[in-house]
Design an enzyme around this catalytic site. Structure first.
Site, PDB file in Angstrom:
ATOM      1  N   THR A  43      -8.717   6.380  -1.791  1.00 16.75           N
ATOM      2  CA  THR A  43     -10.048   5.804  -1.939  1.00 16.75           C
ATOM      3  C   THR A  43     -11.112   6.870  -1.666  1.00 16.75           C
ATOM      4  O   THR A  43     -12.254   6.734  -2.112  1.00 16.75           O
ATOM      5  CB  THR A  43     -10.249   4.617  -0.975  1.00 16.75           C
ATOM      6  OG1 THR A  43      -9.720   4.968   0.306  1.00 16.75           O
ATOM      7  CG2 THR A  43      -9.548   3.369  -1.479  1.00 16.75           C
ATOM      8  N   LYS A  82      -8.987  13.549   4.729  1.00 20.75           N
ATOM      9  CA  LYS A  82      -8.077  12.391   4.709  1.00 20.75           C
ATOM     10  C   LYS A  82      -7.084  12.605   5.838  1.00 20.75           C
ATOM     11  O   LYS A  82      -7.087  13.676   6.459  1.00 20.75           O
ATOM     12  CB  LYS A  82      -7.351  12.306   3.367  1.00 20.75           C
ATOM     13  CG  LYS A  82      -6.713  13.647   2.933  1.00 20.75           C
ATOM     14  CD  LYS A  82      -6.055  13.592   1.575  1.00 20.75           C
ATOM     15  CE  LYS A  82      -6.985  13.638   0.400  1.00 20.75           C
ATOM     16  NZ  LYS A  82      -7.072  12.428  -0.387  1.00 20.75           N
ATOM     17  N   LYS A 113       0.242  14.480   1.185  1.00 18.19           N
ATOM     18  CA  LYS A 113      -1.113  14.719   0.691  1.00 18.19           C
ATOM     19  C   LYS A 113      -1.357  16.212   0.428  1.00 18.19           C
ATOM     20  O   LYS A 113      -2.358  16.602  -0.147  1.00 18.19           O
ATOM     21  CB  LYS A 113      -2.140  14.177   1.684  1.00 18.19           C
ATOM     22  CG  LYS A 113      -2.055  12.647   1.868  1.00 18.19           C
ATOM     23  CD  LYS A 113      -3.064  12.152   2.884  1.00 18.19           C
ATOM     24  CE  LYS A 113      -2.888  10.702   3.253  1.00 18.19           C
ATOM     25  NZ  LYS A 113      -3.515   9.762   2.291  1.00 18.19           N
ATOM     26  N   HIS A 170       0.807  -1.230   0.000  1.00 18.12           N
ATOM     27  CA  HIS A 170       0.000   0.000   0.000  1.00 18.12           C
ATOM     28  C   HIS A 170       0.830   1.266   0.000  1.00 18.12           C
ATOM     29  O   HIS A 170       0.265   2.351   0.168  1.00 18.12           O
ATOM     30  CB  HIS A 170      -0.930   0.043   1.212  1.00 18.12           C
ATOM     31  CG  HIS A 170      -1.974  -1.025   1.231  1.00 18.12           C
ATOM     32  ND1 HIS A 170      -3.240  -0.834   0.735  1.00 18.12           N
ATOM     33  CD2 HIS A 170      -1.933  -2.302   1.666  1.00 18.12           C
ATOM     34  CE1 HIS A 170      -3.942  -1.942   0.886  1.00 18.12           C
ATOM     35  NE2 HIS A 170      -3.162  -2.855   1.451  1.00 18.12           N
ATOM     36  N   LYS A 196     -15.030   7.761  -3.207  1.00 28.17           N
ATOM     37  CA  LYS A 196     -16.238   7.984  -2.393  1.00 28.17           C
ATOM     38  C   LYS A 196     -16.886   9.317  -2.762  1.00 28.17           C
ATOM     39  O   LYS A 196     -18.113   9.427  -2.837  1.00 28.17           O
ATOM     40  CB  LYS A 196     -15.884   7.943  -0.907  1.00 28.17           C
ATOM     41  CG  LYS A 196     -15.356   6.573  -0.460  1.00 28.17           C
ATOM     42  CD  LYS A 196     -14.682   6.618   0.914  1.00 28.17           C
ATOM     43  CE  LYS A 196     -13.810   5.377   1.101  1.00 28.17           C
ATOM     44  NZ  LYS A 196     -12.895   5.491   2.261  1.00 28.17           N
TER      45      LYS A 196
HETATM   46  O1  BZD Z   1      -3.896   2.566   1.784  1.00 26.72           O
HETATM   47  C1  BZD Z   1      -3.260   3.720   2.271  1.00 26.72           C
HETATM   48  C2  BZD Z   1      -2.596   4.446   1.104  1.00 26.72           C
HETATM   49  O2  BZD Z   1      -1.896   5.575   1.577  1.00 26.72           O
HETATM   50  C3  BZD Z   1      -3.682   4.870   0.135  1.00 26.72           C
HETATM   51  O3  BZD Z   1      -3.125   5.474  -0.991  1.00 26.72           O
HETATM   52  C4  BZD Z   1      -4.495   3.650  -0.291  1.00 26.72           C
HETATM   53  O4  BZD Z   1      -5.604   4.038  -1.034  1.00 26.72           O
HETATM   54  C5  BZD Z   1      -4.978   2.874   0.928  1.00 26.72           C
HETATM   55  C6  BZD Z   1      -5.669   1.590   0.549  1.00 26.72           C
HETATM   56  O5  BZD Z   1      -4.901   0.871  -0.363  1.00 26.72           O
HETATM   57  N1  BZD Z   1      -2.328   3.354   3.302  1.00 26.72           N
HETATM   58  C7  BZD Z   1      -2.689   3.399   4.592  1.00 26.72           C
HETATM   59  O6  BZD Z   1      -3.798   3.770   4.918  1.00 26.72           O
HETATM   60  N2  BZD Z   1      -1.759   2.986   5.491  1.00 26.72           N
HETATM   61  C8  BZD Z   1      -1.958   2.926   6.827  1.00 26.72           C
HETATM   62  O7  BZD Z   1      -2.977   3.309   7.341  1.00 26.72           O
HETATM   63  C9  BZD Z   1      -0.867   2.359   7.690  1.00 26.72           C
HETATM   64  C10 BZD Z   1      -1.185   2.020   8.981  1.00 26.72           C
HETATM   65  C11 BZD Z   1      -0.204   1.488   9.805  1.00 26.72           C
HETATM   66  C12 BZD Z   1       1.090   1.344   9.338  1.00 26.72           C
HETATM   67  C13 BZD Z   1       1.388   1.689   8.034  1.00 26.72           C
HETATM   68  C14 BZD Z   1       0.410   2.205   7.215  1.00 26.72           C
END
Ligand code: BZD
Length: 829
Positions: A669, A561, A567, A369, A673
Site C-alpha cells: 500500500t 516499509k 521485500k 493478506h 501512498k
Molecule cells: O497487508 C500486509 C501485506 O504484506 C501487504 O502486501 C498488504 O498490502 C497489507 C494490506 O493488505 N500484511 C501485513 O501487514 N501483515 C501483518 O502486519 C501481520 C501482523 C501480524 C501477524 C501476521 C501479519
C-alpha cells in the site's frame, strides 16, 4: 487564491464555529480539563486542550449518527482486526470538521503554533504495518461513504515499539502512547463483557430435560470498551472504533482475598490485565505463543457479545443476526469468531446447530493478506484445547461436517480430505486458521488481482475447487484524506487550484482532470516547487534527528516499509554498493546525484532483518564520509518509520522502491501512498504494482524483474544463485565488497550471514533480479535529468492514481461482499 482560502476549499463541511467560540472552548478545556492556565501550560497541555475541543465538536455528529443508525436499524459492518494504525488524529479530525484554518488562527492568538501542537501528538501504534494501516484507511472510507460500521480490536497499552538506532543497530523502546492520556477515546466502564479461559466442558440437563453442553472456564477476564469516533470527510456520519481493554473481574479479587491468598489475588489481576498489555511486534505469526491466542479470543469474544447485545436490544431475537451484521475478518487473527459465534448461539442462546451454522456462515467474510506459507497461522491442538476446550469440540464438529461435504463432493480422495482438514495432522496436530476462516465465511478475498488469483491456485486451491463462487478480489486502497490532504497540503491546494474544485478528495477518479495540464509549464513549475519544499522539510527533519541533512536538490530514492527479506531492501543495497564502486572507478561518470533513504522496523527477533538495518547504516557511514563520491551518492535512514513519519516521507520522495520478489507481496500500500504524492515507482510485477503500472501508464513506471510465473519456473528448475554470483563480475564485486569488511571496519564476519545467504541460498532471488534492476535504475538516472519529462510523469502518476483510493475499495466491499447501502446522516440545522 490566498493560502487560507485554498485550505478552506479542501474543507467542505462547516461547523459554523466562530474563532471566538473555538478560542473560548480551548481555554475552557485547558482550565477545566487540564487544570492549567496558558502561562504555565506545557506543549502537551496545549495539545490536549485543542484535542478535547475538537473531540467535543465531533461528538455532536457522532451521537447524531448513532441515534440515526439505531432508529433505522441499519445493516452494519463489523470490521474485526487485531491491529489498527490510525496515525495522529488531530489534523485529520480538523480536516473532517472543516476547522483547520480557524484552529490555526486560534492557536496563533493564544501564542501557540498549530504545527508545534500537532508534533506533540502520540500516534496509536496499534499495529505492525500494512494490515493495520489498511484497517485504519477502511475505517476512514466507511465513515466517508456513510456506511454504518464498527471497528473492533484491542486497546494495547503498549503498541509497536519505538525504533531508535544505536551504533547502526535497531534498538527497541517501549511505546508509552497513553502516558499523557488519550483525548480521543471515551471509556465505557459499563460496557463490559466476561471472557473465559481454560477449564473444561461438561454435559448438563436443562429445565426442559434436554441434555446440553456447557463450558466451565477456570479463568475469567473482563473486556472494557474504549470508543474512538471516526468521522467521515465532508459528511455528518461518524463511526466507531471500539477497542477492548482487559481487566480482572472484581469478584475474583475478593474470592482469593477472603481465603487469605493476597498474592494469588494480585497475581490473577495482573494476569488478566496482561491480555491487552502489548502488541506482538511481528508482521508474521510467531509459532504457538499462548498470550497471542488469548488476545485473539479475548477481542473476538467481546466483539461478538457486543453485537449480540445490540441485536437482542433492537430485534429481540438472533434469528436474523446475519442480516444485521456483516463481519469482516482481517486475516486469520480474528478467525476464532467463527467458533465463538457458534458457541454463543448454540450453548448460550440455545439455537440448533444447523441454524447457528447458517447464521455464522452468512455473517462472516475473510480477507487473506499473505501467501507466504510460513506466515499462515496455526495453533497446536494441545494449546488450543487447554485454553479453549469447548471451542475445540465445536471446531471438531465443524470439521466433521465439512469433511463429509468434501468426501461427497470429491469421491475417494482422502488425500484431499487430509489437505483440507481444519487440523493439520502432519507435524504435531495443529489447527489451521486459514481453513477455519474459509469454511466459516461467505466470501474470501485477496488484496490485489495477482494475489487473489494466486490464492486460488496455491494455498486455497482445494477450497476454490469446492466453492469457486466464494472467491473474490478487492484490490487495496488508501485514504487520500490522510495521505494527500493531511500529509501534503501544498500539493492538495495545487491540485484543487488546477482542477478548480476539491471534489477529487471524495471522488479520486476526478484527479484525471489533471492530465490535461501535465505538459503545462506553469503547473510543472509549481509542481516542482511543492516537491522541493517537501524535500527540504524532510531534510530538516532528518538533519535534526540523525545529524545528516540530505541535499533537497538530489533525487530522493525512498524505500520505506517493514524490513523483510522478501521485500528485498538488500537488493537496493547491492545496487548502492555497485554504484559506489562504479563511481570510485569512474570519477567522471555522468550520474544524477541521489540520496537513498530507507525507513522501516525489523521484528525484534528477526536476525536477518536487523542485520540489514545494520548494513544500511554501515554502507551509509562509508559512502557519506567519502568526499570522492559525496556529490553524487548519499544514504540516509529515517528512524522510527510510523504513520506520522510516513507523512513526512511520501510527499518528499521522487522515486519509490517496490522491489519485492514477484508473488510475495500480497498488495503493498506504500506504493499507492507514494504515487498519490507524485512519486514514480521502480518495481516488480508484484501485488498491486501490476495494477498501479496499468493505471499510471507503462511509460510512467520503472518495471524490472521476473514475473511470478518465471519465479515459480526458475524455482522448479532449481535455482543456483552461486552460478549467478560467479557469472556476473559486477554482482560478484558488489557482494564481495560487503564481505570484505570495507563497511565494517575490517570485520569480515559481521555481514557474512547476508552475503553467504545470497550466494548459497538466496530464497528471494535477489541475485536473479539484480541485473535487470541495475539497468532500470540507470534509466531512472537519465530520466531525472530531464525535469520537464520527469515532472510530467510525476503529474500523471497523481492524475491516474484514483483507483487506489480506499473509497473505491470500500465501495467494492459494500457491493460485492457485504451487500450494504449507505445511510447518510443529515447535519442539524
Ligand atoms: O497487508 C500486509 C501485506 O504484506 C501487504 O502486501 C498488504 O498490502 C497489507 C494490506 O493488505 N500484511 C501485513 O501487514 N501483515 C501483518 O502486519 C501481520 C501482523 C501480524 C501477524 C501476521 C501479519
Amino acid at each position: 487564491m490566498s493560502q487560507a482560502a485554498k485550505q478552506d476549499a479542501n474543507e467542505p463541511t462547516r461547523t459554523g464555529l466562530s474563532r471566538g467560540a473555538l478560542k473560548r472552548a480551548v481555554l475552557d478545556n485547558l482550565f477545566y480539563v487540564m487544570g492549567r492556565f496558558p502561562e504555565v501550560a506545557s506543549a502537551s497541555d496545549r495539545y490536549s486542550a485543542v484535542a478535547y475541543t475538537v473531540r467535543d465538536r465531533l461528538l455532536e455528529r457522532w451521537i447524531r449518527t448513532a441515534r440515526y443508525y439505531k432508529e433505522r436499524n441499519s445493516r452494519t459492518v463489523c470490521y474485526l482486526s487485531a491491529e489498527y494504525l490510525p496515525g495522529p488524529h488531530l489534523l485529520n479530525n480538523m480536516l473532517n470538521l472543516g476547522i483547520t484554518r480557524t484552529a490555526g488562527e486560534v492557536a496563533r492568538e493564544l501564542g501557540a503554533d498549530l504545527a508545534e501542537i500537532r508534533e506533540t501528538e502520540e500516534e496509536p501504534g496499534l499495529g505492525n504495518g500494512g494490515l493495520g494501516r489498511l484497517a485504519a484507511c477502511y475505517m476512514d472510507s466507511l465513515a466517508t461513504l456513510q456506511i454504518p460500521a464498527i471497528g473492533y480490536g484491542i486497546r494495547y497499552e503498549f503498541g509497536i515499539f519505538d525504533q531508535v538506532i544505536v551504533d547502526g543497530w535497531q534498538v527497541e523502546k517501549g511505546d508509552t502512547w497513553l502516558r499523557n492520556g488519550n483525548p480521543w477515546e471515551i471509556p465505557r466502564p459499563k460496557l463490559t463483557f466476561p471472557v473465559g479461559f481454560g477449564g473444561r466442558a461438561e454435559h448438563y440437563t436443562d429445565k426442559h430435560g434436554v441434555i446440553r453442553r456447557r463450558w466451565l472456564p477456570d479463568l475469567m477476564v473482563n473486556g472494557v470498551a474504549y470508543d474512538t469516533p471516526i468521522m467521515g470527510y465532508g459528511v455528518t456520519n461518524g463511526n466507531l472504533l471500539r477497542l477492548w481493554k482487559s481487566e480482572a473481574p472484581e469478584s475474583f479479587n475478593f474470592q482469593a482475598f477472603n481465603v487469605g491468598d493476597y498474592y494469588g489475588a494480585v497475581h490473577a489481576k495482573i494476569e488478566a490485565e496482561t491480555l491487552s498489555k502489548v502488541l506482538y511486534p511481528n508482521d508474521e505469526p510467531v509459532a504457538g505463543k499462548e498470550l497471542r491466542l488469548k488476545q485473539q479470543y479475548f477481542f473476538v469474544s467481546c466483539s461478538l457479545q457486543d453485537m449480540i447485545r445490540l441485536q437482542l436490544r433492537n430485534a429481540g431475537t438472533l434469528d436474523r443476526f446475519h442480516e444485521k451484521y456483516a463481519i469482516q475478518l482481517n486475516d486469520t487473527h480474528p478467525a476464532l469468531a467463527i467458533v465463538e459465534l457458534m458457541r454463543l448461539l448454540v450453548d448460550e442462546h440455545f439455537m440448533s446447530w444447523e441454524q447457528a451454522w447458517e447464521i455464522t456462515r452468512n455473517s462472516c467474510h475473510f480477507t487473506n493478506h499473505t501467501l507466504l506459507p510460513e506466515a499462515l497461522e496455526t495453533w497446536p491442538v494441545a494449546l488450543f484445547e487447554r485454553l479453549l476446550p469447548r471451542h475445540l469440540e465445536i471446531l471438531y464438529e465443524i470439521n466433521r461436517r465439512f469433511l463429509d461435504e468434501v468426501r461427497v463432493h470429491f469421491l475417494n480422495d482422502e488425500e484431499r480430505v487430509a489437505r483440507m482438514s481444519l487440523i493439520d495432522e502432519s507435524d504435531g496436530r495443529k489447527v489451521r486458521m486459514a481453513h477455519l476462516a474459509a469454511v466459516g465465511s461467505r466470501a474470501i478475498n485477496g488484496v490485489a488481482e495477482l494475489h487473489s488469483s494466486l490464492l486460488k491456485t496455491t494455498i486455497m486451491r482445494d477450497f476454490h475447487d469446492l466453492w469457486p463462487e466464494r472467491f473474490h478480489n478487492v484490490t487495496n486502497g488508501v485514504t487520500p484524506r490522510r495521505f494527500m490532504v493531511v500529509s501534503n497540503p501544498p500539493l492538495a491546494d495545487l491540485i484543487s487550484d488546477t482542477c478548480g474544485h476539491a471534489d477529487w478528495i471524495r471522488d479520486m477518479r476526478r484527479l484525471r482532470e489533471l492530465e490535461a495540464h501535465a505538459d503545462d509549464a506553469g503547473l510543472q513549475g509549481r509542481w516542482r516547487e511543492v516537491k522541493t519544499a517537501a524535500k527540504g522539510a524532510l531534510s530538516d527533519w532528518l538533519g535534526q534527528h540523525t545529524g545528516f541533512r540530505p541535499d533537497p536538490e538530489t533525487l530522493f530514492d525512498v524505500q520505506a516499509k517493514r524490513i523483510h527479506e522478501y521485500k528485498r531492501q538488500h537488493l537496493n543495497l547491492l545496487h548502492i554498493v555497485w554504484l559506489y564502486e562504479h563511481l570510485k572507478q569512474n570519477p567522471n561518470a555522468e550520474l544524477t546525484p541521489r540520496t537513498f533513504i530507507f525507513g522501516g522496523k525489523a521484528a525484534p527477533g528477526y536476525f536477518m532483518a536487523k542485520l540489514i538495518i545494520r548494513l544500511i547504516h554501515a554502507i551509509g557511514e562509508v559512502i557519506n564520509s567519502d568526499p570522492q563520491v559525496n556529490g553524487f551518492l548519499r544514504v540516509a535512514f529515517m528512524p522510527d518509520f510510523n504513520v506520522k513519519n510516513g507523512q513526512r516521507l511520501y510527499p518528499a520522495a521522487d522515486l519509490s522502491e517496490q522491489i519485492s520478489l514477484a508473488g510475495k507481496e500480497a498488495s503493498g500500500t506504500g506504493n499507492m501512498k507514494f504515487a498519490m504524492n507524485g512519486t514514480l515507482t521502480i518495481g516488480t510485477l508484484d501485488g498491486a504494482n501490476i495494477e498501479l503500472r496499468d493505471e499510471v501508464g507503462h511509460d510512467n513506471f520503472y518495471l524490472f524483474g521476473m514475473t511470478a510465473e518465471e519465479v515459480q519456473q526458475r524455482q522448479a528448475e532449481g535455482y543456483r544463485p552461486w552460478e549467478l554470483y560467479h557469472g556476473d563480475a559486477q554482482l560478484r564485486s558488489a557482494v564481495d565488497l560487503i564481505a570484505s569488511g570495507l563497511f565494517s571496519h575490517g570485520d569480515t564476519e559481521l555481514f557474512r550471514p547476508i552475503t553467504e545467504n545470497l550466494i548459497h541460498s538466496d530464497p528471494f532471488m535477489v541475485l536473479a533480479d539484480f541485473h535487470a534492476y541495475q539497468e532500470r535504475q540507470q534509466e531512472v538516472d537519465r530520466a531525472y535529468r530531464d525535469p520537464n519529462h520527469w515532472t510530467r510523469m510525476s503529474i500523471l502518476n497523481t492524475a491516474r492514481i484514483g483507483k487506489f483510493s480506499s473509497d473505491r475499495a470500500i465501495a467494492e466491499y459494500a457491493k460485492k461482499i457485504w451487500q450494504i447501502e449507505p445511510a447518510p446522516v443529515e447535519l442539524a440545522d
